[in-house]
Design a protein around this motif. Structure first.
Motif, PDB file in Angstrom:
ATOM      1  N   LEU A 164      -6.806  -0.010   5.694  1.00  0.00           N
ATOM      2  CA  LEU A 164      -6.782  -1.274   6.425  1.00  0.00           C
ATOM      3  C   LEU A 164      -7.692  -1.262   7.651  1.00  0.00           C
ATOM      4  CD1 LEU A 164      -2.920  -1.898   6.311  1.00  0.00           C
ATOM      5  CD2 LEU A 164      -4.666  -3.126   5.008  1.00  0.00           C
ATOM      6  N   GLU A 165      -8.185  -0.052   7.997  1.00  0.00           N
ATOM      7  CA  GLU A 165      -9.013   0.115   9.191  1.00  0.00           C
ATOM      8  C   GLU A 165      -8.255  -0.343  10.438  1.00  0.00           C
ATOM      9  OE1 GLU A 165     -12.684  -1.917   8.405  1.00  0.00           O
ATOM     10  OE2 GLU A 165     -13.417  -0.340   7.075  1.00  0.00           O
ATOM     11  N   LEU A 166      -6.999   0.129  10.516  1.00  0.00           N
ATOM     12  CA  LEU A 166      -6.132  -0.196  11.641  1.00  0.00           C
ATOM     13  C   LEU A 166      -5.543   1.092  12.206  1.00  0.00           C
ATOM     14  CD1 LEU A 166      -4.133  -3.210  10.155  1.00  0.00           C
ATOM     15  CD2 LEU A 166      -5.851  -3.332  11.972  1.00  0.00           C
ATOM     16  N   PRO A 167      -5.124   1.078  13.481  1.00  0.00           N
ATOM     17  CA  PRO A 167      -4.471   2.260  14.049  1.00  0.00           C
ATOM     18  C   PRO A 167      -3.205   2.610  13.271  1.00  0.00           C
ATOM     19  CG  PRO A 167      -5.100   0.723  15.780  1.00  0.00           C
ATOM     20  CD  PRO A 167      -5.300   0.008  14.483  1.00  0.00           C
ATOM     21  N   LEU A 169       0.821  -1.212   0.000  1.00  0.00           N
ATOM     22  CA  LEU A 169       0.000   0.000   0.000  1.00  0.00           C
ATOM     23  C   LEU A 169       0.856   1.263   0.000  1.00  0.00           C
ATOM     24  CD1 LEU A 169      -2.800  -0.995   2.549  1.00  0.00           C
ATOM     25  CD2 LEU A 169      -3.063  -0.663   0.086  1.00  0.00           C
ATOM     26  N   VAL A 170       1.932   1.246   0.786  1.00  0.00           N
ATOM     27  CA  VAL A 170       2.751   2.450   0.939  1.00  0.00           C
ATOM     28  C   VAL A 170       3.737   2.637  -0.208  1.00  0.00           C
ATOM     29  CG1 VAL A 170       4.482   3.579   2.402  1.00  0.00           C
ATOM     30  CG2 VAL A 170       2.501   2.450   3.443  1.00  0.00           C
ATOM     31  N   TYR A 171       4.390   1.550  -0.629  1.00  0.00           N
ATOM     32  CA  TYR A 171       5.468   1.680  -1.611  1.00  0.00           C
ATOM     33  C   TYR A 171       5.055   1.381  -3.042  1.00  0.00           C
ATOM     34  CZ  TYR A 171       8.823   2.352   2.109  1.00  0.00           C
ATOM     35  OH  TYR A 171       9.515   2.868   3.166  1.00  0.00           O
ATOM     36  N   ARG A 172       3.999   0.611  -3.235  1.00  0.00           N
ATOM     37  CA  ARG A 172       3.591   0.295  -4.602  1.00  0.00           C
ATOM     38  C   ARG A 172       2.345   1.060  -5.029  1.00  0.00           C
ATOM     39  NH1 ARG A 172       4.689  -6.253  -5.236  1.00  0.00           N
ATOM     40  NH2 ARG A 172       6.951  -6.101  -5.330  1.00  0.00           N
ATOM     41  N   ARG A 173       1.476   1.348  -4.074  1.00  0.00           N
ATOM     42  CA  ARG A 173       0.260   2.097  -4.414  1.00  0.00           C
ATOM     43  C   ARG A 173       0.352   3.560  -4.014  1.00  0.00           C
ATOM     44  NH1 ARG A 173      -4.722  -2.151  -3.200  1.00  0.00           N
ATOM     45  NH2 ARG A 173      -3.644  -4.019  -3.928  1.00  0.00           N
ATOM     46  N   ASP A 174       1.500   3.936  -3.452  1.00  0.00           N
ATOM     47  CA  ASP A 174       1.785   5.340  -3.132  1.00  0.00           C
ATOM     48  C   ASP A 174       0.824   5.957  -2.119  1.00  0.00           C
ATOM     49  OD1 ASP A 174       4.042   5.517  -4.704  1.00  0.00           O
ATOM     50  OD2 ASP A 174       2.932   6.116  -6.488  1.00  0.00           O
ATOM     51  N   LEU A 175       0.313   5.165  -1.186  1.00  0.00           N
ATOM     52  CA  LEU A 175      -0.511   5.722  -0.121  1.00  0.00           C
ATOM     53  C   LEU A 175       0.388   6.240   0.997  1.00  0.00           C
ATOM     54  CD1 LEU A 175      -3.434   3.138   0.322  1.00  0.00           C
ATOM     55  CD2 LEU A 175      -3.292   5.085  -1.232  1.00  0.00           C
ATOM     56  N   THR A 176      -0.082   7.267   1.705  1.00  0.00           N
ATOM     57  CA  THR A 176       0.629   7.688   2.904  1.00  0.00           C
ATOM     58  C   THR A 176       0.333   6.679   4.006  1.00  0.00           C
ATOM     59  OG1 THR A 176      -1.216   9.009   3.732  1.00  0.00           O
ATOM     60  CG2 THR A 176       0.332  10.103   2.229  1.00  0.00           C
ATOM     61  N   LEU A 177       1.100   6.742   5.087  1.00  0.00           N
ATOM     62  CA  LEU A 177       0.842   5.831   6.204  1.00  0.00           C
ATOM     63  C   LEU A 177      -0.566   6.038   6.761  1.00  0.00           C
ATOM     64  CD1 LEU A 177       4.295   6.042   7.999  1.00  0.00           C
ATOM     65  CD2 LEU A 177       3.285   3.981   6.996  1.00  0.00           C
ATOM     66  N   LYS A 178      -0.999   7.291   6.818  1.00  0.00           N
ATOM     67  CA  LYS A 178      -2.346   7.584   7.318  1.00  0.00           C
ATOM     68  C   LYS A 178      -3.404   6.988   6.388  1.00  0.00           C
ATOM     69  CE  LYS A 178      -5.246  11.406   8.961  1.00  0.00           C
ATOM     70  NZ  LYS A 178      -6.446  11.055   8.194  1.00  0.00           N
ATOM     71  N   GLU A 179      -3.205   7.149   5.076  1.00  0.00           N
ATOM     72  CA  GLU A 179      -4.153   6.589   4.110  1.00  0.00           C
ATOM     73  C   GLU A 179      -4.175   5.064   4.191  1.00  0.00           C
ATOM     74  OE1 GLU A 179      -3.887  10.040   0.620  1.00  0.00           O
ATOM     75  OE2 GLU A 179      -2.508   8.333   0.614  1.00  0.00           O
ATOM     76  N   ALA A 180      -3.000   4.475   4.389  1.00  0.00           N
ATOM     77  CA  ALA A 180      -2.925   3.018   4.508  1.00  0.00           C
ATOM     78  C   ALA A 180      -3.658   2.540   5.755  1.00  0.00           C
ATOM     79  CB  ALA A 180      -1.467   2.566   4.543  1.00  0.00           C
ATOM     80  N   SER A 181      -3.533   3.292   6.849  1.00  0.00           N
ATOM     81  CA  SER A 181      -4.223   2.894   8.084  1.00  0.00           C
ATOM     82  C   SER A 181      -5.736   2.978   7.906  1.00  0.00           C
ATOM     83  CB  SER A 181      -3.774   3.779   9.255  1.00  0.00           C
ATOM     84  OG  SER A 181      -4.280   5.094   9.126  1.00  0.00           O
ATOM     85  N   GLU A 182      -6.191   3.985   7.160  1.00  0.00           N
ATOM     86  CA  GLU A 182      -7.622   4.109   6.890  1.00  0.00           C
ATOM     87  C   GLU A 182      -8.098   2.991   5.973  1.00  0.00           C
ATOM     88  OE1 GLU A 182      -7.869   8.022   5.292  1.00  0.00           O
ATOM     89  OE2 GLU A 182      -7.744   9.023   7.249  1.00  0.00           O
TER      90      GLU A 182
END
Length: 202
Positions: A166-169, A151-164
Motif C-alpha cells: 500500500l506504500e503506507l507506514p 491483503l492480510v486475511y485473504r491474500r495472506d500478506l504480513t502487516l509489513k508486506e501489506a504496508s509495502e
C-alpha cells in the motif's frame, strides 16, 4: 467460421470456431467437456455448489477467451482442464482465507460468550451462512479498511508486506486492520440481529 457439428469434429477445431463466436460449436464443446470440468473442480473443492460455479466460470471464459487457445501449445482438453484446476484451486484458497477471517471472530466469541457446539446436521448450512455473513459485513467497511483486511486475511500478506504493497507506514496499516476488524465485528453482529443469517459465528 462455422462448423457442421453433426460430423466428427475435434475439440481443437470446435475451440477455434468458438473464437469466431460459433454458438453451435460452443454447445457441442460444452456437452463434451462439462463432465470433465465438473469432476475436476469437485475433486479439488469437494463441494457440489462450488464445483458448479467453477464449471460455469470456466465455460464463460472459454466463450469469451477462446482466441487465446494455441494448438501448438497443446490440446483443447488440456487447456480447459488446466484452466479448471487453476480456478478451482484459486476458489479453494479464497474459501480458506474467508474461513480464516471467520475463525478470528469465532475464537473471540468463544472467550466472550462461551462455546456453543454445532450439531452435525447443521455444519454445512452454518458454513455457507457464515461465509455470506462475512461477505455482507465486509461490504460495509470503508474502502481503506476493506483493502487492508483483504491483503492480510485473504491474500495472506504480513502487516509489513501489506504496508509495502500500500506504500503506507506500518502503523497506519495496523490501525486500519484493527479498526476494520472492530467495525467488521459490529457489522456481523448487526447482520445477525437483523436476520441476515440463520446461524451465529460462535
Amino acid at each position: 467460421m462455422k462448423l457442421d457439428v453433426g460430423v466428427a469434429v475435434s475439440d481443437d477445431l470446435l475451440l477455434q470456431a468458438i473464437a469466431h463466436r460459433d454458438s453451435s460449436s460452443f454447445a457441442e464443446l460444452h456437452a463434451r467437456l462439462v463432465g470433465l470440468v465438473y469432476s475436476t473442480a469437485f475433486r479439488v473443492l469437494n463441494d457440489p455448489d462450488d464445483a458448479r460455479e467453477v464449471t460455469q466460470d470456466v465455460f464463460t471464459h472459454v466463450w469469451e477467451k477462446a482466441q487465446q487457445f494455441e494448438t501448438k501449445k497443446g490440446k483443447a482438453t488440456t487447456w480447459v482442464y488446466a484452466m479448471t484446476r487453476n480456478r478451482a484451486i484459486d476458489r479453494l484458497r479464497s474459501n480458506r482465507r474467508q474461513f480464516r477471517l471467520r475463525d478470528e471472530f469465532r475464537e473471540e466469541r468463544k472467550v466472550s460468550e462461551g462455546f456453543r457446539p454445532s450439531s452435525p446436521g447443521l455444519v454445512e448450512f452454518e458454513r455457507r451462512d457464515e461465509l455470506a455473513l462475512v461477505s455482507a459485513a465486509m461490504a460495509k467497511l470503508t474502502p481503506e479498511q476493506r483493502e487492508a483486511i483483504d491483503l492480510v486475511y485473504r491474500r495472506d500478506l504480513t502487516l509489513k508486506e501489506a504496508s509495502e504493497w500500500l506504500e503506507l507506514p506500518l502503523g497506519t496499516v495496523k490501525a486500519r486492520v484493527r479498526r476494520g476488524l472492530a467495525a467488521l465485528r459490529h457489522a456481523l453482529e448487526a447482520e445477525e440481529k437483523s436476520g441476515g443469517g440463520a446461524g451465529r459465528l460462535s
